[in-house]
Design a protein around this motif. Structure first.
Motif, PDB file in Angstrom:
ATOM      1  N   HIS A 147      38.213 -48.237  22.624  1.00 39.00           N
ATOM      2  CA  HIS A 147      37.205 -47.176  22.703  1.00 39.00           C
ATOM      3  C   HIS A 147      37.166 -46.343  21.423  1.00 39.00           C
ATOM      4  CE1 HIS A 147      36.063 -48.099  26.750  1.00 39.00           C
ATOM      5  NE2 HIS A 147      37.331 -48.144  27.099  1.00 39.00           N
ATOM      6  N   ILE A 148      38.313 -46.166  20.793  1.00 35.76           N
ATOM      7  CA  ILE A 148      38.330 -45.468  19.501  1.00 35.76           C
ATOM      8  C   ILE A 148      37.571 -46.291  18.461  1.00 35.76           C
ATOM      9  CG2 ILE A 148      39.818 -44.735  17.583  1.00 35.76           C
ATOM     10  CD1 ILE A 148      41.932 -43.986  19.719  1.00 35.76           C
ATOM     11  N   GLU A 149      37.867 -47.578  18.416  1.00 33.11           N
ATOM     12  CA  GLU A 149      37.182 -48.464  17.470  1.00 33.11           C
ATOM     13  C   GLU A 149      35.677 -48.456  17.715  1.00 33.11           C
ATOM     14  OE1 GLU A 149      36.969 -53.218  16.573  1.00 33.11           O
ATOM     15  OE2 GLU A 149      38.931 -52.368  17.044  1.00 33.11           O
ATOM     16  N   ASP A 150      35.274 -48.483  18.974  1.00 26.43           N
ATOM     17  CA  ASP A 150      33.849 -48.470  19.293  1.00 26.43           C
ATOM     18  C   ASP A 150      33.195 -47.161  18.853  1.00 26.43           C
ATOM     19  OD1 ASP A 150      31.546 -49.792  20.429  1.00 26.43           O
ATOM     20  OD2 ASP A 150      31.662 -48.328  22.053  1.00 26.43           O
ATOM     21  N   ALA A 151      33.889 -46.046  19.069  1.00 29.87           N
ATOM     22  CA  ALA A 151      33.331 -44.742  18.693  1.00 29.87           C
ATOM     23  C   ALA A 151      33.174 -44.610  17.184  1.00 29.87           C
ATOM     24  CB  ALA A 151      34.211 -43.615  19.224  1.00 29.87           C
ATOM     25  N   LEU A 152      34.000 -45.320  16.425  1.00 25.04           N
ATOM     26  CA  LEU A 152      33.949 -45.223  14.966  1.00 25.04           C
ATOM     27  C   LEU A 152      32.950 -46.195  14.330  1.00 25.04           C
ATOM     28  CD1 LEU A 152      37.758 -44.785  14.236  1.00 25.04           C
ATOM     29  CD2 LEU A 152      35.969 -43.019  14.314  1.00 25.04           C
ATOM     30  N   ARG A 153      32.377 -47.088  15.123  1.00 25.65           N
ATOM     31  CA  ARG A 153      31.384 -48.028  14.599  1.00 25.65           C
ATOM     32  C   ARG A 153      30.083 -47.307  14.270  1.00 25.65           C
ATOM     33  NH1 ARG A 153      31.887 -52.977  18.934  1.00 25.65           N
ATOM     34  NH2 ARG A 153      33.930 -53.701  18.235  1.00 25.65           N
ATOM     35  N   GLU A 154      29.370 -47.870  13.317  1.00 26.60           N
ATOM     36  CA  GLU A 154      28.052 -47.317  12.993  1.00 26.60           C
ATOM     37  C   GLU A 154      27.123 -47.436  14.198  1.00 26.60           C
ATOM     38  OE1 GLU A 154      24.563 -48.326   9.856  1.00 26.60           O
ATOM     39  OE2 GLU A 154      26.613 -48.302   9.086  1.00 26.60           O
ATOM     40  N   GLN A 155      27.181 -48.575  14.870  1.00 25.06           N
ATOM     41  CA  GLN A 155      26.409 -48.784  16.098  1.00 25.06           C
ATOM     42  C   GLN A 155      27.373 -49.206  17.210  1.00 25.06           C
ATOM     43  OE1 GLN A 155      23.205 -48.078  16.982  1.00 25.06           O
ATOM     44  NE2 GLN A 155      24.052 -48.573  18.971  1.00 25.06           N
ATOM     45  N   PRO A 156      27.833 -48.251  18.008  1.00 25.15           N
ATOM     46  CA  PRO A 156      28.793 -48.569  19.064  1.00 25.15           C
ATOM     47  C   PRO A 156      28.226 -49.553  20.091  1.00 25.15           C
ATOM     48  CG  PRO A 156      28.645 -46.203  18.724  1.00 25.15           C
ATOM     49  CD  PRO A 156      27.531 -46.833  17.948  1.00 25.15           C
ATOM     50  N   VAL A 157      29.112 -50.354  20.636  1.00 21.23           N
ATOM     51  CA  VAL A 157      28.730 -51.300  21.680  1.00 21.23           C
ATOM     52  C   VAL A 157      28.258 -50.544  22.911  1.00 21.23           C
ATOM     53  CG1 VAL A 157      29.631 -53.065  23.265  1.00 21.23           C
ATOM     54  CG2 VAL A 157      30.367 -53.043  20.876  1.00 21.23           C
ATOM     55  N   ILE A 158      28.899 -49.441  23.176  1.00 22.50           N
ATOM     56  CA  ILE A 158      28.659 -48.702  24.410  1.00 22.50           C
ATOM     57  C   ILE A 158      27.368 -47.872  24.360  1.00 22.50           C
ATOM     58  CG2 ILE A 158      29.938 -46.595  23.898  1.00 22.50           C
ATOM     59  CD1 ILE A 158      31.307 -47.259  26.746  1.00 22.50           C
ATOM     60  N   GLY A 159      26.664 -47.900  23.250  1.00 19.40           N
ATOM     61  CA  GLY A 159      25.409 -47.159  23.140  1.00 19.40           C
ATOM     62  C   GLY A 159      25.396 -46.313  21.889  1.00 19.40           C
ATOM     63  N   SER A 160      24.927 -45.102  22.036  1.00 10.76           N
ATOM     64  CA  SER A 160      24.842 -44.199  20.893  1.00 10.76           C
ATOM     65  C   SER A 160      26.235 -43.699  20.511  1.00 10.76           C
ATOM     66  CB  SER A 160      23.951 -43.006  21.240  1.00 10.76           C
ATOM     67  OG  SER A 160      24.607 -42.173  22.178  1.00 10.76           O
ATOM     68  N   PRO A 161      26.383 -43.226  19.261  1.00  7.49           N
ATOM     69  CA  PRO A 161      27.671 -42.623  18.874  1.00  7.49           C
ATOM     70  C   PRO A 161      28.071 -41.465  19.795  1.00  7.49           C
ATOM     71  CG  PRO A 161      26.355 -43.061  16.930  1.00  7.49           C
ATOM     72  CD  PRO A 161      25.466 -43.323  18.122  1.00  7.49           C
ATOM     73  N   THR A 162      27.107 -40.668  20.203  1.00  7.05           N
ATOM     74  CA  THR A 162      27.404 -39.551  21.104  1.00  7.05           C
ATOM     75  C   THR A 162      27.986 -40.060  22.414  1.00  7.05           C
ATOM     76  OG1 THR A 162      25.620 -38.236  20.157  1.00  7.05           O
ATOM     77  CG2 THR A 162      26.416 -37.576  22.330  1.00  7.05           C
ATOM     78  N   PHE A 163      27.359 -41.089  22.975  1.00 10.10           N
ATOM     79  CA  PHE A 163      27.852 -41.635  24.237  1.00 10.10           C
ATOM     80  C   PHE A 163      29.238 -42.264  24.058  1.00 10.10           C
ATOM     81  CE2 PHE A 163      28.090 -44.743  27.720  1.00 10.10           C
ATOM     82  CZ  PHE A 163      27.946 -43.856  28.778  1.00 10.10           C
ATOM     83  N   ALA A 164      29.462 -42.894  22.901  1.00 11.14           N
ATOM     84  CA  ALA A 164      30.774 -43.497  22.629  1.00 11.14           C
ATOM     85  C   ALA A 164      31.862 -42.420  22.573  1.00 11.14           C
ATOM     86  CB  ALA A 164      30.732 -44.289  21.324  1.00 11.14           C
ATOM     87  N   TYR A 165      31.546 -41.268  21.995  1.00 12.69           N
ATOM     88  CA  TYR A 165      32.532 -40.179  21.954  1.00 12.69           C
ATOM     89  C   TYR A 165      32.752 -39.558  23.338  1.00 12.69           C
ATOM     90  CZ  TYR A 165      33.056 -40.314  16.932  1.00 12.69           C
ATOM     91  OH  TYR A 165      33.361 -40.710  15.648  1.00 12.69           O
ATOM     92  N   ILE A 166      31.694 -39.488  24.130  1.00  5.07           N
ATOM     93  CA  ILE A 166      31.844 -39.012  25.503  1.00  5.07           C
ATOM     94  C   ILE A 166      32.732 -39.980  26.281  1.00  5.07           C
ATOM     95  CG2 ILE A 166      30.627 -38.652  27.701  1.00  5.07           C
ATOM     96  CD1 ILE A 166      28.251 -37.581  25.970  1.00  5.07           C
ATOM     97  N   ARG A 167      32.492 -41.274  26.090  1.00  2.00           N
ATOM     98  CA  ARG A 167      33.307 -42.298  26.761  1.00  2.00           C
ATOM     99  C   ARG A 167      34.770 -42.210  26.316  1.00  2.00           C
ATOM    100  NH1 ARG A 167      36.150 -44.403  29.424  1.00  2.00           N
ATOM    101  NH2 ARG A 167      36.247 -46.525  30.167  1.00  2.00           N
ATOM    102  N   LEU A 168      34.985 -41.916  25.060  1.00  2.09           N
ATOM    103  CA  LEU A 168      36.340 -41.750  24.542  1.00  2.09           C
ATOM    104  C   LEU A 168      37.031 -40.544  25.201  1.00  2.09           C
ATOM    105  CD1 LEU A 168      38.496 -42.737  22.578  1.00  2.09           C
ATOM    106  CD2 LEU A 168      37.385 -41.370  20.794  1.00  2.09           C
ATOM    107  N   ALA A 169      36.298 -39.457  25.343  1.00  4.18           N
ATOM    108  CA  ALA A 169      36.853 -38.275  26.021  1.00  4.18           C
ATOM    109  C   ALA A 169      37.179 -38.607  27.475  1.00  4.18           C
ATOM    110  CB  ALA A 169      35.871 -37.110  25.943  1.00  4.18           C
ATOM    111  N   ILE A 170      36.324 -39.374  28.118  1.00  3.54           N
ATOM    112  CA  ILE A 170      36.579 -39.791  29.497  1.00  3.54           C
ATOM    113  C   ILE A 170      37.835 -40.653  29.563  1.00  3.54           C
ATOM    114  CG2 ILE A 170      35.701 -41.233  31.393  1.00  3.54           C
ATOM    115  CD1 ILE A 170      32.873 -40.183  30.614  1.00  3.54           C
ATOM    116  N   GLN A 171      38.041 -41.502  28.549  1.00  8.56           N
ATOM    117  CA  GLN A 171      39.236 -42.344  28.513  1.00  8.56           C
ATOM    118  C   GLN A 171      40.504 -41.478  28.470  1.00  8.56           C
ATOM    119  OE1 GLN A 171      38.879 -45.555  28.881  1.00  8.56           O
ATOM    120  NE2 GLN A 171      40.985 -46.197  28.671  1.00  8.56           N
TER     121      GLN A 171
END
Length: 133
Positions: free
Chosen positions: A86-110
């Motif tokens: 999830h950290i790697e995904d949040a640091l991508r230019e285009q996260p797999v999980i959606g937007s960068p904002t959503f990736a950081y929210i998902r990281l916080a949830i993790q």
């Protein structure tokens, strides 16, 4: 009140794991992009993680309290293992999980899931709780 809270948390974590496990098995293509390219057999990893999630949920929810603590501990460990993905995904230019904002929210949830599962394990493992089982 504290007992009720941690029992509810344990149940919710177990259900979350079972749903996630079923999703991994039902729709593995969604999870494939999360598997780092340096790991071999990505589809097998997705299926295996789904089976582990499903089993941890079942152990936590359906077996007696003696095994519940091990299921919760397994969930905590699995959440820590998944954290770098999830950290790697949040640091991508285009996260797999959606937007960068959503990736950081998902990281916080993790991080929240790690905290909840670890504290649920500590509570479930306490002598006071075990003596009442």
């Amino acid at each position: 009140m504290k007992v009720i809270f941690w029992v509810i948390v344990s149940i919710l974590l177990a259900v979350l794991m079972m749903v996630a496990g079923i999703q991994h098995l039902w729709n593995p293509e969604f999870y494939l992009p999360f598997v780092p390219s340096y790991l071999p057999f990505p589809l097998a990893i997705v299926y295996l993680s789904g089976v582990v999630e499903l089993l941890l949920g079942v152990v936590t929810l359906f077996l007696n309290q003696k095994y519940t603590k091990y299921g919760i501990l397994g969930i905590a460990i699995l959440m820590v293992i998944f954290l770098p993905l999830h950290i790697e995904d949040a640091l991508r230019e285009q996260p797999v999980i959606g937007s960068p904002t959503f990736a950081y929210i998902r990281l916080a949830i993790q991080f929240l899931l790690i905290w909840l599962s670890w504290n649920s394990y500590k509570f479930t493992s306490s002598k006071k709780v075990l003596n009442n089982a």
